[in-house]
Design a protein around this motif. Structure first.
Motif, PDB file in Angstrom:
ATOM      1  N   LYS A 224       0.883  -1.162   0.000  1.00 45.73           N
ATOM      2  CA  LYS A 224       0.000   0.000   0.000  1.00 45.73           C
ATOM      3  C   LYS A 224       0.927   1.221   0.000  1.00 45.73           C
ATOM      4  O   LYS A 224       1.831   1.303   0.821  1.00 45.73           O
ATOM      5  CB  LYS A 224      -0.899   0.003   1.217  1.00 45.73           C
ATOM      6  CG  LYS A 224      -1.882   1.152   1.223  1.00 45.73           C
ATOM      7  CD  LYS A 224      -2.990   0.897   2.213  1.00 45.73           C
ATOM      8  CE  LYS A 224      -3.964   2.030   2.309  1.00 45.73           C
ATOM      9  NZ  LYS A 224      -4.576   2.458   1.090  1.00 45.73           N
TER      10      LYS A 224
ATOM     11  N   GLU B  18      -7.294   0.898  -7.239  1.00 45.28           N
ATOM     12  CA  GLU B  18      -8.341   1.479  -6.402  1.00 45.28           C
ATOM     13  C   GLU B  18      -8.113   1.188  -4.923  1.00 45.28           C
ATOM     14  O   GLU B  18      -8.597   1.901  -4.056  1.00 45.28           O
ATOM     15  CB  GLU B  18      -9.701   0.943  -6.847  1.00 45.28           C
ATOM     16  CG  GLU B  18     -10.059   1.375  -8.249  1.00 45.28           C
ATOM     17  CD  GLU B  18     -11.183   0.554  -8.855  1.00 45.28           C
ATOM     18  OE1 GLU B  18     -11.597  -0.463  -8.268  1.00 45.28           O
ATOM     19  OE2 GLU B  18     -11.645   0.942  -9.947  1.00 45.28           O
ATOM     20  N   THR B  19      -7.373   0.147  -4.619  1.00 46.66           N
ATOM     21  CA  THR B  19      -7.099  -0.227  -3.235  1.00 46.66           C
ATOM     22  C   THR B  19      -5.857   0.464  -2.671  1.00 46.66           C
ATOM     23  O   THR B  19      -5.543   0.297  -1.498  1.00 46.66           O
ATOM     24  CB  THR B  19      -6.882  -1.744  -3.120  1.00 46.66           C
ATOM     25  OG1 THR B  19      -5.762  -2.112  -3.923  1.00 46.66           O
ATOM     26  CG2 THR B  19      -8.116  -2.511  -3.559  1.00 46.66           C
TER      27      THR B  19
END
Length: 124
Positions: free
Chosen positions: A88, A100-101
């Protein structure tokens, strides 16, 4: 030849050449237009992030939110190498390729043409 490819990548052009396993498409991950062109050429959904090649671990540390214990074990066992590890990323970092994550795949290289191009392009 490497200098030309490196300069082209800095300017947002796309370079295509054979790696150890596949033909790779290279561009500047910070260049929105260049990244969009790769998505279009590959007919790749925007929900699926592109992979980012890096030449040193300090680059990763500037971009990602957190290196967890599992990721750290993978780094120690397989990097540098061809394993893609998902992270991330920090908000607003690499907006042109993030899924999108908020996840982006990274590969830490140690040698070869790809490594030299990424190291000398120095766009991250």
């Amino acid at each position: 030849m490497m200098i030309e490819i490196t300069n082209d990548i800095k300017r947002g052009k796309i370079a295509i050449f054979k790696t150890n396993t596949v033909y790779g498409m290279y561009t500047n991950a910070l260049d929105e237009t260049a990244c969009q062109r790769i998505y279009e050429i590959k007919d790749r959904p925007r929900a699926k992030p592109l992979c980012v090649l890096i030449s040193d671990i300090s680059t990763l540390e500037k971009i990602v939110d957190f290196i967890g214990p599992i990721e750290q074990k993978l780094i120690e066992a397989f990097w540098p190498g061809y394993l893609t590890i998902l992270f991330k990323i920090k908000e607003s970092t690499l907006p042109n390729i993030v899924s999108e994550t908020g996840i982006v795949g990274f590969i830490l290289l140690k040698d070869g043409l790809s490594y030299n191009i990424i190291k000398h392009a120095n766009v991250l």
